[in-house]
Design a protein around this motif. Structure first.
Motif, PDB file in Angstrom:
ATOM      1  N   GLY A  84      -9.969  -1.665   0.291  1.00 32.91           N
ATOM      2  CA  GLY A  84     -10.112  -0.180   0.839  1.00 32.91           C
ATOM      3  C   GLY A  84      -8.660   0.562   0.592  1.00 32.91           C
ATOM      4  O   GLY A  84      -7.923   0.529  -0.476  1.00 32.91           O
ATOM      5  N   ARG A  85      -8.406   1.640   1.591  1.00 32.81           N
ATOM      6  CA  ARG A  85      -7.476   2.351   1.500  1.00 32.81           C
ATOM      7  C   ARG A  85      -6.121   1.646   1.959  1.00 32.81           C
ATOM      8  O   ARG A  85      -4.965   2.448   1.877  1.00 32.81           O
ATOM      9  CB  ARG A  85      -7.742   3.860   2.385  1.00 32.81           C
ATOM     10  N   MET A  86      -6.226   0.429   2.537  1.00 32.64           N
ATOM     11  CA  MET A  86      -4.933  -0.070   2.868  1.00 32.64           C
ATOM     12  C   MET A  86      -4.452  -0.928   1.614  1.00 32.64           C
ATOM     13  O   MET A  86      -3.268  -1.082   1.681  1.00 32.64           O
ATOM     14  CB  MET A  86      -5.293  -0.840   3.865  1.00 32.64           C
ATOM     15  N   GLU A  87      -4.870  -1.223   0.471  1.00 35.46           N
ATOM     16  CA  GLU A  87      -4.534  -2.081  -0.586  1.00 35.46           C
ATOM     17  C   GLU A  87      -3.543  -1.407  -1.066  1.00 35.46           C
ATOM     18  O   GLU A  87      -2.406  -2.273  -1.391  1.00 35.46           O
ATOM     19  CB  GLU A  87      -5.621  -2.416  -1.430  1.00 35.46           C
ATOM     20  N   SER A  88      -3.286  -0.283  -1.499  1.00 34.55           N
ATOM     21  CA  SER A  88      -2.359   0.507  -2.158  1.00 34.55           C
ATOM     22  C   SER A  88      -0.740   0.420  -1.225  1.00 34.55           C
ATOM     23  O   SER A  88       0.067   0.341  -1.760  1.00 34.55           O
ATOM     24  CB  SER A  88      -2.505   1.908  -2.315  1.00 34.55           C
ATOM     25  N   GLN A 122      -8.153   9.767  14.173  1.00 36.41           N
ATOM     26  CA  GLN A 122      -9.234   9.043  14.552  1.00 36.41           C
ATOM     27  C   GLN A 122      -9.853   8.290  13.024  1.00 36.41           C
ATOM     28  O   GLN A 122     -10.982   7.776  12.757  1.00 36.41           O
ATOM     29  CB  GLN A 122     -10.613   9.955  14.976  1.00 36.41           C
ATOM     30  N   GLN A 123      -8.803   7.834  12.125  1.00 35.42           N
ATOM     31  CA  GLN A 123      -9.015   7.243  11.107  1.00 35.42           C
ATOM     32  C   GLN A 123      -8.004   5.949  10.756  1.00 35.42           C
ATOM     33  O   GLN A 123      -6.762   6.201  11.449  1.00 35.42           O
ATOM     34  CB  GLN A 123      -8.915   8.217   9.833  1.00 35.42           C
ATOM     35  N   VAL A 124      -8.152   5.044  10.140  1.00 34.58           N
ATOM     36  CA  VAL A 124      -7.622   4.063   9.711  1.00 34.58           C
ATOM     37  C   VAL A 124      -7.292   4.226   8.149  1.00 34.58           C
ATOM     38  O   VAL A 124      -8.389   5.000   7.470  1.00 34.58           O
ATOM     39  CB  VAL A 124      -7.954   2.651   9.884  1.00 34.58           C
ATOM     40  N   PRO A 125      -6.307   3.697   7.553  1.00 34.42           N
ATOM     41  CA  PRO A 125      -5.402   2.852   7.754  1.00 34.42           C
ATOM     42  C   PRO A 125      -4.374   3.195   8.836  1.00 34.42           C
ATOM     43  O   PRO A 125      -4.091   4.403   9.062  1.00 34.42           O
ATOM     44  CB  PRO A 125      -4.538   2.465   6.462  1.00 34.42           C
ATOM     45  N   LEU A 126      -3.900   2.287   9.595  1.00 27.75           N
ATOM     46  CA  LEU A 126      -3.013   2.300  10.642  1.00 27.75           C
ATOM     47  C   LEU A 126      -1.645   1.656  10.322  1.00 27.75           C
ATOM     48  O   LEU A 126      -2.036   0.373  10.207  1.00 27.75           O
ATOM     49  CB  LEU A 126      -3.459   2.067  11.881  1.00 27.75           C
ATOM     50  N   VAL A 127      -0.580   2.153  10.362  1.00 25.12           N
ATOM     51  CA  VAL A 127       0.683   1.371   9.959  1.00 25.12           C
ATOM     52  C   VAL A 127       1.825   1.420  10.899  1.00 25.12           C
ATOM     53  O   VAL A 127       2.021   2.823  11.252  1.00 25.12           O
ATOM     54  CB  VAL A 127       1.077   1.483   8.568  1.00 25.12           C
ATOM     55  N   GLU A 128       2.055   0.754  11.777  1.00 28.38           N
ATOM     56  CA  GLU A 128       3.088   0.629  12.651  1.00 28.38           C
ATOM     57  C   GLU A 128       4.361   0.023  12.235  1.00 28.38           C
ATOM     58  O   GLU A 128       4.443  -1.050  11.539  1.00 28.38           O
ATOM     59  CB  GLU A 128       2.784  -0.313  13.900  1.00 28.38           C
ATOM     60  N   ILE A 129       5.233   1.170  11.895  1.00 31.15           N
ATOM     61  CA  ILE A 129       6.589   0.941  11.095  1.00 31.15           C
ATOM     62  C   ILE A 129       7.689   1.653  11.844  1.00 31.15           C
ATOM     63  O   ILE A 129       7.505   2.964  12.293  1.00 31.15           O
ATOM     64  CB  ILE A 129       6.416   1.323   9.687  1.00 31.15           C
ATOM     65  N   ASP A 130       8.991   1.053  12.163  1.00 28.70           N
ATOM     66  CA  ASP A 130       9.924   2.057  12.738  1.00 28.70           C
ATOM     67  C   ASP A 130       9.472   2.941  13.793  1.00 28.70           C
ATOM     68  O   ASP A 130      10.106   3.731  14.211  1.00 28.70           O
ATOM     69  CB  ASP A 130      10.314   2.785  11.676  1.00 28.70           C
ATOM     70  N   LEU A 156      -8.151   8.213  -9.664  1.00 30.20           N
ATOM     71  CA  LEU A 156      -8.860   7.245 -10.678  1.00 30.20           C
ATOM     72  C   LEU A 156      -9.055   6.214  -9.484  1.00 30.20           C
ATOM     73  O   LEU A 156     -10.164   5.439  -9.524  1.00 30.20           O
ATOM     74  CB  LEU A 156      -8.027   6.523 -11.634  1.00 30.20           C
ATOM     75  N   MET A 157      -8.385   5.879  -8.393  1.00 31.00           N
ATOM     76  CA  MET A 157      -8.379   4.830  -7.629  1.00 31.00           C
ATOM     77  C   MET A 157      -9.690   5.105  -6.633  1.00 31.00           C
ATOM     78  O   MET A 157     -10.323   4.137  -6.116  1.00 31.00           O
ATOM     79  CB  MET A 157      -7.306   4.573  -6.954  1.00 31.00           C
ATOM     80  N   GLN A 158      -9.936   6.275  -6.255  1.00 27.56           N
ATOM     81  CA  GLN A 158     -11.025   6.669  -5.461  1.00 27.56           C
ATOM     82  C   GLN A 158     -12.436   6.480  -5.940  1.00 27.56           C
ATOM     83  O   GLN A 158     -13.163   6.072  -5.345  1.00 27.56           O
ATOM     84  CB  GLN A 158     -10.837   8.262  -5.291  1.00 27.56           C
ATOM     85  N   MET A 159     -12.526   6.496  -7.471  1.00 26.52           N
ATOM     86  CA  MET A 159     -13.730   6.084  -8.033  1.00 26.52           C
ATOM     87  C   MET A 159     -13.657   4.803  -7.853  1.00 26.52           C
ATOM     88  O   MET A 159     -14.996   4.149  -7.563  1.00 26.52           O
ATOM     89  CB  MET A 159     -13.579   6.500  -9.488  1.00 26.52           C
ATOM     90  N   ILE A 160     -12.778   3.787  -8.208  1.00 26.88           N
ATOM     91  CA  ILE A 160     -12.833   2.466  -7.890  1.00 26.88           C
ATOM     92  C   ILE A 160     -13.312   2.128  -6.440  1.00 26.88           C
ATOM     93  O   ILE A 160     -14.211   1.112  -6.001  1.00 26.88           O
ATOM     94  CB  ILE A 160     -11.496   1.817  -8.440  1.00 26.88           C
ATOM     95  N   LEU A 161     -12.544   2.841  -5.580  1.00 21.92           N
ATOM     96  CA  LEU A 161     -12.895   2.524  -4.123  1.00 21.92           C
ATOM     97  C   LEU A 161     -14.264   2.568  -3.697  1.00 21.92           C
ATOM     98  O   LEU A 161     -14.887   1.871  -3.024  1.00 21.92           O
ATOM     99  CB  LEU A 161     -11.879   3.387  -3.308  1.00 21.92           C
TER     100      LEU A 161
END
Length: 237
Positions: free
Chosen positions: A29-33, A68-76, A117-122
């Protein structure tokens, strides 16, 4: 759930390890990158996997998801959402975003192009059965006629190992991810791109990327029917 604790009210989500914590589904999904970029920077991270709509709704209710969307990343100490903002922060933090404004502009342009391009693959796993062949052909056509020729030309013109400033950057990571993702669907896609073949080999041998490509790493496999089913279940309206 893997030590995932949601505090009440406006308190921060607790992350006792100090590692970035990624909340998404157990799939690309959108987290892989984001996983790719952290791994390339040599950063260890924790993951929390959403498996039900109730988990997702609770994150929204608790105010953890700004839009109201993921990805969610907790950092710093931050709870970051929006993939591009997350990746820009990571690239800046780990010195993968160029040395000056011009280099950052180039990196951003290349990343945006690869993202198209990645959006097409996604979206490909969610294609109706009667559209899969057509959509696969579209991915192949765009990769070979629009996107990969750009990077083949860039690498050939400056004769360096990396896309920008002869230094490893976010753009290189994103391109490597895209190459492998397209190759999974079109194995011979690089046959007409000798510079990209060399680039892929060099990237594959960089220690952090080599480690990420090994079995047992946080890299996710190609989406299967179970992943598609889980996505539809978690995000159903």
């Amino acid at each position: 759930m893997n030590g995932f604790f949601i505090a009440l009210g406006n308190q921060e989500l607790r992350n006792m390890s100090g590692k970035p914590r990624l909340t998404y589904l157990n799939g690309r999904g959108r987290m892989e990158s984001i996983r790719w970029l952290l791994a390339a920077a040599g950063v260890q991270f924790e993951e929390v996997y959403l498996e039900t709509k109730e988990q997702y709704d609770k994150l929204i209710k608790d105010g953890s998801l700004l839009f109201q969307q993921v990805p969610l990343v907790e950092i710093d100490g931050m709870k970051m959402v929006q993939t591009r903002a997350i990746m820009s922060y990571i690239a800046g933090k780990y010195n993968l975003h160029g040395k000056d404004l011009k280099e950052r502009a180039l990196i951003d342009m290349y990343v945006e192009g690869i993202s198209d391009l990645m959006q097409m693959i996604l979206m490909f796993p969610f294609s109706p059965p009667d559209a899969k062949e057509k959509n696969l052909e579209s991915i192949k056509e765009r990769a070979t006629n629009r996107y990969f020729p750009v990077f083949e030309k860039v690498l050939k013109q400056h004769g360096q190992d990396f896309l920008v400033g002869n230094k490893f950057s976010w753009a290189d990571v994103q391109l490597m991810e895209a190459i492998l993702a397209v190759e999974e669907k079109v194995p011979a896609v690089l046959s007409g791109f000798p510079q990209l073949q060399v680039f892929k080999t060099k990237m594959s041998n960089m220690p952090t990327i080599k480690k990420f490509l090994q079995p047992g790493s946080p890299r996710k496999p190609p989406p299967d029917a179970h992943y598609v089913e889980t996505v539809l279940k978690v995000f159903k309206k």
